[in-house]
Every structure is written in C-alpha cells, then in structure tokens.
Design an enzyme around this catalytic site. Structure first.
Site, mmCIF file in Angstrom:
data_model
loop_
_atom_site.group_PDB
_atom_site.id
_atom_site.type_symbol
_atom_site.label_atom_id
_atom_site.label_comp_id
_atom_site.label_asym_id
_atom_site.label_seq_id
_atom_site.Cartn_x
_atom_site.Cartn_y
_atom_site.Cartn_z
ATOM 1 N N SER A 41 -5.212 -30.304 14.519
ATOM 2 C CA SER A 41 -6.395 -30.721 13.791
ATOM 3 C C SER A 41 -6.434 -30.038 12.416
ATOM 4 C CB SER A 41 -7.643 -30.418 14.626
ATOM 5 O OG SER A 41 -8.778 -31.040 14.074
ATOM 6 N N ASP A 79 -6.951 -41.907 18.015
ATOM 7 C CA ASP A 79 -7.673 -40.760 17.457
ATOM 8 C C ASP A 79 -8.903 -41.268 16.702
ATOM 9 O OD1 ASP A 79 -8.567 -38.513 16.050
ATOM 10 O OD2 ASP A 79 -6.529 -37.757 15.725
ATOM 11 N N HIS A 85 -7.477 -37.432 19.879
ATOM 12 C CA HIS A 85 -7.252 -36.422 18.844
ATOM 13 C C HIS A 85 -6.725 -35.100 19.403
ATOM 14 C CE1 HIS A 85 -7.915 -34.349 15.037
ATOM 15 N NE2 HIS A 85 -8.614 -33.420 15.659
#
Length: 544
Positions: free
Chosen positions: A242, A332, A367
């Site tokens: 991330s 995502d 994600h």
C-alpha cells in the site's frame, strides 16, 4: 446418533506450526455416512471472536480428511485444505468492520478446531463438540531472534534467522495505518532472510513533530540493516504494501543510498509519487473523486483515474536498475492497482528496462494481499495514521479468489527473493549453484571442477568442509517433498545451520528418521526455544 456411542477422533498435524504452512485435519472413527461439521474458533488479541466451519460426510471407513474431502456447506465450499483459517469471519453479532492482524509475534495465533454432529450453521457456543484440538500458528519459528531497533530515532524491529549468518536483508514497509507491525518480517526470517520491520508513521519523530518523516529516516533504516554483521549488505530487498509501496518506489528511484544492483523491490499496492507523499495524498483526497457505497464504505480507487501522463507526478521507474515484482489485485477498491501496474510496465518498456519487471495479477483479488491463510477482509474500519481520520474502507476482493491469490503470491514472492538475493556470482571463493526453482542447491569451487548439487554426492570430509563454508549463508537445502513442513534445521555440528525448503532430489536417498520436525515451544518456554536436530552428519559417515 447418541453422542455417548460416538467415539470420533480428531487430529491436526502439525498442531504447532508456522503461520504460512499447511496443516492436515483428520477425523476418524465416525460411522460411515456420518454428517459432521468441522469448526474453527479464534479469539484475536483485541478479544473479538472469529469462526469458520465446513460441512462434511464421513466415507465408508468413517474418515474425513479436510485436505482431500469436499465441504458441502459452511464458510467455504469444496476441497479447501486451509479453509478453516482463511474463511474465518467474526461471529454473529460482532462489531462491524473487523480485521485480523497479529500484533505480538512472540505468542501464537491460537485456533480451536472442533467436530460437531450434523451440519451445523450457528450457535456453536451452545453445542457440545465430539472432539477438539487446540492449534498454534506461529509467525516466529524456533530460533528466530527479535531485536528492537531505536538508534537514529528509528522505530523498528530486526528479525534474524537461526545460525551465524550473514543473511540477505529485507526492509519491510506496511501501509498507512501506522504502528510497528512485525508479522510479515517475522515470517521472512523463518525463510532465511534478515528482515527489518519499520514504523514510519507513528514513530517517535512523527509523533513529536507532527510531520511525516523525510528520506533520511528510510536511509537510516537501510543503513542499519546493511551494516549489521549478520546481514549480507550487498543483498537487500525492499518490500512495500500500500503506502509502503509508494515509498519503496520513491527511495529506489531517487535515493543515493539505495543503490542497485544490491537491491530488489517487491510491491503489492500503489503507484509511486515523485513529490512529498502526504501533501500529494491530501491534494488527491480533495479532488472529490472518492465514492461511498450503499454500506457507507469509502472507495478510493478513482483518485488517480485516469492515470496521469504527467511524468513529473510519477516516479521515473525507467531509471530502475534492479529486479521489480509487482503483485496486483484486479478488484482493488482502494487504489487503481491494475491500471498503475500497466502504466509502470509501459514506462519501463519505453525506457528499455522492462526485463527487470515481473507482474503477478490476480482477478477478484483486493488491496490487502497478506501472507497465506490470513482471513480475507473485504472492508474494515481504518484510521489513517497521518490524519487520525477514521473511516470504513472498501479493500475489495472475493473471499475464495483473494485467499488463493495470497497463497500463490507468497510462494512466488519467496521464490523471487531467493532467486535474486541468493544469485550471487561469487562469494568467499565459492559460486552458488541455483536449481530450476531458484533455490540454491549447492556450490561450485570457483577454481575447481567439482560440482556439488545433491547431498549424497558428498563424502564425510567434503560435506563437513563445505557445510561449514556455507553455514554463514545457510544456502544448502536438504529437504524432500515428503518433509514439506520442515523449515530451519540444525546439524549435529552446532556451527552449521541449514534452511530446508526446496530441494527434492534427495528424498529417496535419506533413510526414514534422518529428518525430524521442528519443535515449537510453548509460551512459557520462550525465549529459550529448542531447535530441531538433523542427524545429517551421522548419516554422511556411512556414505562412500
């Protein structure tokens, strides 16, 4: 059926094991055709309760093997050996938006596996089980060393594998939630890497100043790792998830400290920014492109769509000179991961360095791509460390596909790391011989013809000499496919450690009993962890 007449037995092997290794759940002595429910229960560190379950029917011998038999219902369907872990969900009535992340890696994740009569779907707390087993899942294998790092204002923890080293290094960066989370670094150490988990959002400097740390903070962390006597300073990777991915790109491209070819990067997550990250994020959040679904979950993926063509906004990945692995979740909902990956690929193709790029792209995957068997969370409560803003974020992903992607990505990522970090042209007068899977199989003397690829070719003298030469690297793999659960092992010579992971060629040559499983300690035994002993040298004595 009268429960008093039922003598169902339940076994889970291994009952104590590493977090990313599979276990086998076996139910025996049930009546043929007996309908039963296999149930997993976990209470996480914040006291919230999670459960998973599958419905099974015993075969003609009264047996159910969860690794081989179909689940007919429950939180997962079909043949799913680890469905009891990755399909864990909060028990009915729980607070919404929960997520499991291990906070204290020095204690195991405890899961109670139970068997219940008939196909049950609820009210397990009120039912009496036919059999139960407590299972421990460890992020730290026996012998792993955990070292807090506070020098230069860092908030970090270094994990070192057993043995003298030196080992390849990993600088491990998680996302925008902050905190010093160690679970992934601890697992990296279980696979032979010295891994430094770094908190870059809620560290002392950020808390005292209220500002995001500058590049020097990450460079200091890199220097600490590089200069450690048990780390191969010329073989270091950076792993980002991330927001950690954005920082990984930024440092790899623009920092003078992170210098290829000493460096590789593995990044599931975000496109990098060329400018300061917090102002860039704030500017993006003010574009009005965030969406909220009917469940009041925030979707951030539109913030960067369409992907800009302004190269001043993006890290110039065309300058990369080190191997790059991108892991992409195509569903995502937090970031346009797939579009970002394709843009990176296009930029690198234009710059002529796309041969360094590997992309793993997974449909119906969200994600947060975690180590194997981590329960999938499609949406969760989340607080951005920099702003202290709380919200419920939609991460995306479909439970089964996402869970399978996590398992596949972890395996391929470890292979990528081994292949690149161990593929050294020359070291201490030896060359490492790489197998087809990318794992080191043995060594070749630089100035001699002798080639060692499997252990049965070694005499007692050469085995001892070469293992000692390689013990600092721990690169000789001595494990067969029949021993897939074994990780770090120790020879009778206390100076020699071997990491067992990939080698299958010697399975037929090792007699039964030569290999033994590692003993995972109980909590009261820590930190004096027993190590597994492998009587390889005794076996070598008998070789011609």
């Amino acid at each position: 059926m009268d429960r008093k007449q039922c003598c169902v037995s339940l076994s889970v092997q291994p009952s104590r094991g590493q977090m990313d290794e599979k276990f086998i759940v076996l139910i025996q002595n049930a009546p043929p055709g007996f309908q039963l429910t296999v149930h997993a229960f976990h209470q996480c560190e914040d006291k919230f309760k999670w459960e998973a379950f599958g419905h099974y029917t015993a075969d003609a011998t009264g047996t159910v093997n969860v690794s081989e038999d179909l689940s007919l219902g429950g939180t997962y369907l079909g043949v799913e050996p680890m469905g009891l872990l990755w399909s864990l969900t909060p028990v009915p009535g729980s607070k919404p938006g929960l997520m499991i992340r291990k906070l204290n890696v020095q204690t195991p994740m405890e899961v109670t596996i139970s068997v219940y009569q008939d196909h049950q779907t609820e009210g397990f707390v009120d039912l009496v089980s036919l059999a139960s087993v407590l299972v421990e899942r460890w992020h730290m294998a026996p012998g792993i060393r955990r070292i807090p790092i506070t020098e230069d204002g860092l908030s970090a923890t270094l994990f070192l594998p057993p043995g003298p080293g030196p080992f390849p290094g990993i600088l491990d960066l998680l996302g925008s939630g902050g905190m010093l989370l160690e679970y992934r670094s601890a697992l990296f150490a279980c696979h032979g890497f010295a891994s430094l988990a770094l908190d870059y959002l809620t560290n002392k400097v950020s808390i005292e100043t209220g500002n995001f740390v500058d590049n020097k903070y990450f460079e200091s962390a890199y220097n600490v790792l590089q200069q450690h006597p048990q780390v191969l300073g010329s073989r270091i990777a950076m792993v980002g998830l991330s927001l950690g991915c954005a920082i990984t790109f930024k440092m790899a491209v623009y920092s003078d400290v992170f210098k290829p070819p000493d460096f590789i990067i593995y990044t599931p997550g975000k496109l990098s920014f060329s400018s300061s990250i917090p102002p860039t994020l704030r500017a993006m959040l003010n574009t009005g492109k965030t969406r909220v679904n009917e469940e009041n979950q925030i979707i951030f993926r539109d913030l960067l769509l369409p992907i800009t063509t302004d190269t001043s906004f993006k890290a110039d990945v065309g300058r990369l000179q080190c191997p790059l692995l991108l892991v992409v979740g195509e569903d995502d909902q937090n970031w346009p991961a797939y579009e970002s990956a394709m843009d990176i690929k296009e930029m690198m193709e234009g710059a002529g360095n796309s041969h360094l790029l590997t992309v793993l792209s997974y449909p119906n995957t969200g994600h947060i791509i975690e180590p194997p068997f981590t329960p999938h969370t499609r949406a969760s409560n989340f607080m951005f460390a920099a702003s202290r803003h709380k919200s419920t974020c939609l991460w995306g992903g479909e439970k089964v596909a996402h869970s399978h992607a996590q398992e596949d990505a972890w395996r391929k990522m470890l292979l990528f790391l081994r292949k690149n970090l161990w593929a050294m042209p020359e070291l201490h007068g030896y060359k490492v011989v790489m197998g087809p899977s990318g794992a080191p199989l043995g060594l070749t003397w630089v100035n001699q013809v002798q080639h060692i690829s499997v252990m049965t070719r070694l005499s007692r003298r050469t085995c001892t000499d070469h293992l000692r030469a390689l013990s600092a690297l721990a690169v000789l793999r001595v494990i067969a496919s029949s021993f897939p659960l074994l990780q770090w092992i120790e020879t009778l010579d206390p100076r020699v450690y071997i990491h067992a992971d990939d080698l299958t060629e010697i399975s037929a040559d090792l007699p039964h009993g030569v290999l033994s499983r590692p003993v995972y300690p109980s909590a009261e035994d820590l930190p004096e962890s027993p190590r597994t002993c492998l009587s390889v040298l005794s076996y070598i004595n008998k070789l011609p």
